[in-house]
Design an enzyme around this catalytic site. Structure first.
Site, PDB file in Angstrom:
ATOM      1  N   TYR A 192       3.536  49.266  12.849  1.00  0.00           N
ATOM      2  CA  TYR A 192       4.750  49.754  12.208  1.00  0.00           C
ATOM      3  C   TYR A 192       5.513  50.732  13.102  1.00  0.00           C
ATOM      4  O   TYR A 192       5.961  51.801  12.654  1.00  0.00           O
ATOM      5  CB  TYR A 192       4.420  50.444  10.879  1.00  0.00           C
ATOM      6  CG  TYR A 192       3.687  49.582   9.876  1.00  0.00           C
ATOM      7  CD1 TYR A 192       3.805  48.194   9.876  1.00  0.00           C
ATOM      8  CD2 TYR A 192       2.859  50.165   8.924  1.00  0.00           C
ATOM      9  CE1 TYR A 192       3.112  47.423   8.959  1.00  0.00           C
ATOM     10  CE2 TYR A 192       2.173  49.405   7.992  1.00  0.00           C
ATOM     11  CZ  TYR A 192       2.295  48.027   8.014  1.00  0.00           C
ATOM     12  OH  TYR A 192       1.608  47.264   7.119  1.00  0.00           O
TER      13      TYR A 192
ATOM     14  N   HIS B 257      -5.637  43.860  10.921  1.00  0.00           N
ATOM     15  CA  HIS B 257      -4.275  43.623  10.454  1.00  0.00           C
ATOM     16  C   HIS B 257      -3.864  42.157  10.611  1.00  0.00           C
ATOM     17  O   HIS B 257      -3.944  41.595  11.697  1.00  0.00           O
ATOM     18  CB  HIS B 257      -3.318  44.519  11.249  1.00  0.00           C
ATOM     19  CG  HIS B 257      -1.991  44.713  10.609  1.00  0.00           C
ATOM     20  ND1 HIS B 257      -1.083  45.635  11.065  1.00  0.00           N
ATOM     21  CD2 HIS B 257      -1.398  44.116   9.544  1.00  0.00           C
ATOM     22  CE1 HIS B 257       0.003  45.595  10.309  1.00  0.00           C
ATOM     23  NE2 HIS B 257      -0.163  44.670   9.392  1.00  0.00           N
TER      24      HIS B 257
END
Length: 326
Positions: free
Chosen positions: A58, A122
């Site tokens: 992110y 992830h």
């Protein structure tokens, strides 16, 4: 709610609303460093929502959150930090054990802590099964060293997440601590709700987490962000229904979708939502919806609107899009 929630180190004690760090990123904001992150965290923690979820993927999110946390008066053992490893960029992954370790150590530094409460691998659907299991071996080792408290997997396709959870339990002799899926526990797609018991009972997962209850900005009365991967017909139908609901019923789809997810996921299943809020107003709206639904459930009007929206989706209800190669 209590003003400060002390944290026993049990993944089962995560708060119902977890502050999602994906919004503190250039993908959602032209200038994420200008967002009032410190104020958002301070208010959320005081209200008892004492957990954040982020990722190195992110962009600057971990650094932004780490800087904000360093300025807050809350002791480290009074809140949870959840982050991820393995996804580097949009089309770049590194699930090698050496990189997983390096990523976790970097996250510790960025977030200003000596341990992480939860680390996911992830978006596992972009990796081969053996790469995923090997990466989990490394997280398990880091858990035994005290660098992380819990570990798990995140990703989009629910069936693949479940398959890996089963295989990990068989391989390691212990279940995953947590699984996080997104866009599958929302008013448009309820797959994760339907699979919740299987994750808990068959795979033994301690915490099943639900992310992106607005389906990455699709479930609202304006066009979704340009990067949204859903098919054009699905996005068009959602916007058509949302616009109609706004004009005819004076109801914002985002608010209705939030109430739906809070009721189905938190009130009914008693689990946690990862909720992206970029300012105090968005936090207050989410908390207000949480308090209303927790106290009163869904109104007859809300239920009728939810049914109408879902029926109006037709074949687009529970529609998914391609993600990864599983």
């Amino acid at each position: 709610m209590a003003s400060e929630v002390k944290q026993p180190y049990s993944i089962a004690n995560l708060p119902p609303l977890i502050i999602g760090g994906a919004v503190f990123n250039h993908q959602y904001s032209s200038d994420p460093h200008s967002l009032p992150v410190e104020s958002v965290l301070a208010r959320a923690f005081k209200l008892g929502f004492n957990a954040i979820d982020t990722s190195p993927y992110y962009g600057p999110s971990e650094e932004i959150l780490g800087a904000a946390l360093s300025k807050l008066p809350f002791p480290r053992d009074s809140y949870y930090i959840c982050t991820k490893a393995g996804r580097v960029k949009l089309d770049e992954f590194d699930y090698s054990r050496s990189n997983v370790r390096a990523s976790v150590l970097r996250s510790l530094q960025r977030l200003g802590t000596t341990y992480l409460d939860l680390v996911y691998m992830h978006d596992i659907e972009f990796q081969a099964e053996e790469q995923i299991l090997s990466a989990l071996d490394e997280l398990k080792s880091m858990k035994s060293e005290g660098l992380i408290r819990n570990y798990g997997v995140s990703g989009y396709p629910v069936a693949f997440l479940f398959d890996i959870a089963l295989k990990w339990r068989s391989r390691s002799g212990e279940p995953l601590d947590a699984v996080l899926s997104y866009c599958h526990g929302c008013i448009q797609n309820v797959t994760l709700l339907e699979c919740f018991d299987r994750f808990k009972k068959e795979a033994g997962v301690a915490a099943v987490m639900n992310g992106s209850i607005l389906s990455m900005s699709m479930l609202r009365s304006v066009k979704p962000h340009a990067f949204h991967p859903a098919g054009a017909q699905l996005k068009s139908r959602v916007l058509e229904l949302a616009t109609q609901m706004k004009e005819e019923d004076n109801v914002e789809l985002a608010e209705l979708a939030t109430k739906f997810a809070i009721y189905e996921w938190i009130v009914t299943l008693k689990s946690s939502l990862v909720l992206g809020v970029s300012n105090l107003q968005e936090l207050d709206v989410a908390v207000s919806a949480y308090n209303e639904v927790r106290a009163n459930g869904l109104s007859d009007r809300d239920r009728a609107l939810i049914e109408r929206f879902q029926s109006g989706l037709g074949d687009h209800f529970n529609e998914t899009w391609a993600s990864g190669f599983h």
